[in-house]
Write an enzyme that holds these catalytic residues in place. Sequence first.
Site, PDB file in Angstrom:
ATOM      1  N   CYS A 178     -15.993  -4.267  -4.578  1.00 54.50           N
ATOM      2  CA  CYS A 178     -16.757  -4.920  -5.624  1.00 54.50           C
ATOM      3  C   CYS A 178     -17.642  -3.893  -6.336  1.00 54.50           C
ATOM      4  CB  CYS A 178     -17.644  -6.038  -5.115  1.00 54.50           C
ATOM      5  SG  CYS A 178     -16.788  -7.343  -4.275  1.00 54.50           S
TER       6      CYS A 178
ATOM      7  N   ARG B  86     -13.129   0.104  -7.048  1.00 57.99           N
ATOM      8  CA  ARG B  86     -13.849  -0.594  -5.977  1.00 57.99           C
ATOM      9  C   ARG B  86     -13.301  -1.995  -5.723  1.00 57.99           C
ATOM     10  NH1 ARG B  86     -19.477   1.626  -5.275  1.00 57.99           N
ATOM     11  NH2 ARG B  86     -19.827  -0.296  -4.146  1.00 57.99           N
TER      12      ARG B  86
ATOM     13  N   TRP C 186     -13.544  -7.645  -5.021  1.00 60.31           N
ATOM     14  CA  TRP C 186     -12.591  -7.497  -3.914  1.00 60.31           C
ATOM     15  C   TRP C 186     -12.917  -8.668  -2.981  1.00 60.31           C
ATOM     16  CZ3 TRP C 186     -12.848  -6.913   1.393  1.00 60.31           C
ATOM     17  CH2 TRP C 186     -11.665  -6.495   2.015  1.00 60.31           C
TER      18      TRP C 186
ATOM     19  N   ASN D  82     -22.390  -7.816  -4.452  1.00 61.78           N
ATOM     20  CA  ASN D  82     -21.512  -7.053  -3.548  1.00 61.78           C
ATOM     21  C   ASN D  82     -22.009  -7.310  -2.141  1.00 61.78           C
ATOM     22  OD1 ASN D  82     -20.435  -5.930  -5.798  1.00 61.78           O
ATOM     23  ND2 ASN D  82     -21.191  -3.856  -5.429  1.00 61.78           N
ATOM     24  N   GLY D  83     -21.101  -7.490  -1.186  1.00 61.24           N
ATOM     25  CA  GLY D  83     -21.520  -7.706   0.203  1.00 61.24           C
ATOM     26  C   GLY D  83     -21.100  -9.076   0.687  1.00 61.24           C
TER      27      GLY D  83
ATOM     28  N   GLU E  61      -1.763   9.022  10.525  1.00 63.14           N
ATOM     29  CA  GLU E  61      -2.046   9.058   9.091  1.00 63.14           C
ATOM     30  C   GLU E  61      -0.784   8.759   8.277  1.00 63.14           C
ATOM     31  OE1 GLU E  61      -4.529   8.903   7.337  1.00 63.14           O
ATOM     32  OE2 GLU E  61      -4.034   9.752   5.385  1.00 63.14           O
TER      33      GLU E  61
ATOM     34  N   LYS F 284      -0.382   5.605   5.676  1.00 67.55           N
ATOM     35  CA  LYS F 284      -0.013   5.764   4.253  1.00 67.55           C
ATOM     36  C   LYS F 284       1.186   4.869   3.907  1.00 67.55           C
ATOM     37  CE  LYS F 284      -2.960   7.423   2.885  1.00 67.55           C
ATOM     38  NZ  LYS F 284      -4.058   8.070   3.462  1.00 67.55           N
TER      39      LYS F 284
ATOM     40  N   GLU G  48       0.056   1.093   3.810  1.00 62.32           N
ATOM     41  CA  GLU G  48      -0.806   0.649   2.725  1.00 62.32           C
ATOM     42  C   GLU G  48      -0.144   0.752   1.367  1.00 62.32           C
ATOM     43  OE1 GLU G  48      -4.436   2.831   1.981  1.00 62.32           O
ATOM     44  OE2 GLU G  48      -3.596   4.639   2.850  1.00 62.32           O
TER      45      GLU G  48
ATOM     46  N   HIS H 213       6.229   4.003  27.561  1.00 66.35           N
ATOM     47  CA  HIS H 213       5.332   3.029  28.207  1.00 66.35           C
ATOM     48  C   HIS H 213       5.276   1.698  27.452  1.00 66.35           C
ATOM     49  CE1 HIS H 213       4.171   6.085  31.043  1.00 66.35           C
ATOM     50  NE2 HIS H 213       3.947   6.918  30.038  1.00 66.35           N
TER      51      HIS H 213
ATOM     52  N   LYS I  15     -11.081   1.108  -2.901  1.00 61.42           N
ATOM     53  CA  LYS I  15     -11.371   2.509  -2.614  1.00 61.42           C
ATOM     54  C   LYS I  15     -12.667   2.678  -1.831  1.00 61.42           C
ATOM     55  CE  LYS I  15     -10.460   6.873  -3.152  1.00 61.42           C
ATOM     56  NZ  LYS I  15      -9.454   7.296  -2.166  1.00 61.42           N
TER      57      LYS I  15
HETATM   58  C1  F6R Z   1      -6.514   5.118   3.534  1.00 65.35           C
HETATM   59  C2  F6R Z   1      -7.895   5.097   3.096  1.00 65.35           C
HETATM   60  C3  F6R Z   1      -8.893   4.426   3.956  1.00 65.35           C
HETATM   61  C4  F6R Z   1     -10.214   5.212   3.939  1.00 65.35           C
HETATM   62  C5  F6R Z   1     -11.302   4.420   4.688  1.00 65.35           C
HETATM   63  C6  F6R Z   1     -12.602   5.188   4.769  1.00 65.35           C
HETATM   64  O1  F6R Z   1      -5.713   5.803   2.624  1.00 65.35           O
HETATM   65  O2  F6R Z   1      -8.221   5.594   2.047  1.00 65.35           O
HETATM   66  O3  F6R Z   1      -8.432   4.246   5.253  1.00 65.35           O
HETATM   67  O4  F6R Z   1     -10.005   6.447   4.526  1.00 65.35           O
HETATM   68  O5  F6R Z   1     -11.515   3.213   4.035  1.00 65.35           O
HETATM   69  O6  F6R Z   1     -13.085   5.479   3.497  1.00 65.35           O
HETATM   70  P1  F6R Z   1     -14.170   6.599   3.284  1.00 65.35           P
HETATM   71  O7  F6R Z   1     -13.532   7.906   3.602  1.00 65.35           O
HETATM   72  O8  F6R Z   1     -14.565   6.485   1.840  1.00 65.35           O
HETATM   73  O9  F6R Z   1     -15.297   6.307   4.222  1.00 65.35           O
END
Ligand code: F6R
Length: 606
Positions: free
Chosen positions: A2, A27, A74, A98-99, A478, A482, A485, A501, A601
């Site tokens: 948001c 956001r 969001w 926001n929140g 990781e 990726k 998502e 296991h 983000k």
């Molecule tokens: C995955 C991704 C998220 C962020 C996570 C933490 O691609 O971007 O998993 O890594 O939300 O975000 P930050 O680094 O901004 O604290």
Amino acid sequence: MCGIVGIISSKEVTGRIVSSLKKLEYRGYDSAGIATLVDGNINEVKCEGRVDTLEKDIGKFNLTGNIGIGHVRWATHGKPSKINAHPHSSDQVSVVHNGIIENSTILKKFLLKKGYLFKSQTDTEVIAHLVTEYLKANPLKDTIIKVLKKLNGSFALGIIFKGQNNLMVGARRGSPLAVGYGLSENYLGSDSYALKSMTNKISYLDDGEFCIVKQDEIEFFDTHGSKVNKKVMNLSKNEINNDKGDYKYFMEKEIDEQPSTIKSCINEYVDKYNNQINIYNFPWKISSIKSVMLIGCGTAFHSCLIAKYWMEQNTTLDVSVDIASEFRYRKVRFKKNCLYIVVSQSGETADTYAALDLCKKNKMKTCAVVNVVESSIAREADLVLPIYCGQEVGVASTKAFIGQMLVLYILSTKISFDQKCITKREYQAKIKNLLTLSNTAQKTLKLDQKIFNISKVFANSKGTMFLGRGYSFPIALEGALKLKELAYVHAEGYPAGEMKHGPLALIEEGMPVVVLAPRDEHYKKTISNMQEVIARGAKVLLITNKNKDEVISENVWEEIKVDKLDNELIPFLMTIPLQKLAFYSALEKGYDIDKPRNLAKSVTVE
Ligand code: F6R
């Protein structure tokens, strides 16, 4: 998660609110809305979807005004829809939030009894009605104090009032909120990106504070209503980088930028002439640090996991890692000789911020590895180590992950030398290797075409696994994150040695599996684990690195070889094909690569 923007001016504000919302769209992009005062009356335009749609609707309704608030959402309470989009208004006030208001159900019951009607399923709507209720018997400032006391949870708020063309209110608990200072106009914004195009002078509200913003004046108050003075900060001139250049997607651009962001970051920390690492302002004696706790979320957490391997390998530190949302609620035994390192691209992640706050309250040594140096986390930590990778716009973190790993590797190497765990020669050899990383990363990017072809199988699979040992285990996590998502494919990252296991039961004929097997001390074991999944029908993509004694791995479906490099630095190279794999898989499915469904983000709710 948001975004808020508010402007009070002598001039028309609608267009500028919309352009600021576009900058905040990273956001939240479920829905958007704006409210302005026209002849003292509240007028709103809201829509499901993106700010572009909002802009068109504003044009249709010809919304104008000299004071207004806008929001990108969001969804937390209530699905993404026009009705749940902010602002939420009563006949007296309009609110953006926001929140999360945790006691919204109780407050709603109270307000329903008073006769208020609710249109949305959001928690935010209670704020609009609560303010309206208290305004009946209280002046504006007292109303705000009383309403804020009633709210549990986290919030950043922007509020405008019917008939009050001369002011708007901002308030903050948990979620960040900034105010900006202009010429005969002032602003509210959920972060500095919202305000950068209008001013470089801003102040941040501290937790529990609220402000009354007028055209020529901003007053700040604490929870009890006593005035507080605020420092005005000068923002750096870097405009938000909304330029994709020749690229169609930010993510692709950001992956390709990695060789140059590696270079920029190394330039900030490595003195090439004296072959040494400089971490200026390191506020503690190295002998006072016996252990390290690394904390982050998502991709940032994965960078913490890798750092544990580096630090354990090269220093005498006792190293622990935790996910911020777990750490903040654990009964942590805080240790005076521990350095608490939080890692965050945005510097605004609510859980990571809360973890840092907890460490600060317990008077611990804190360090933040961040990308956004004006962020809440950067402002709180004792030591800030920026990753210098420039703004990351794509929701899926790519170049920031490389930057986080890089800074943690640099820190680990520096501590290792300062603790005398490595000789000067070894130290300088590590630095020399580090200086080759950018070029080797550039070569890794060239493996593009092969990954493009392979990605079709991953994109269309029901489920996949990513396996690795040692440094390659966090990279496997990781890679899986990726793919999930971006391509919405179920993907599990697993330590290769753990498969027997339980997870081996998932392997079935034709299932694509990525095996990360660099030519390090785990190579042979990982290859054996790989044969175990191949024997059960998996189609293995092996990612390894070039080596003198080339061994063609039997029965693998596809093989990708990154360059030879110091084993400790291989995780950087292994990451790149996995980022590309996720990117091309999402492209194959036609998904929104820079804004994957359900994600944002900056995750400012817990
Ligand atoms: C995955 C991704 C998220 C962020 C996570 C933490 O691609 O971007 O998993 O890594 O939300 O975000 P930050 O680094 O901004 O604290």
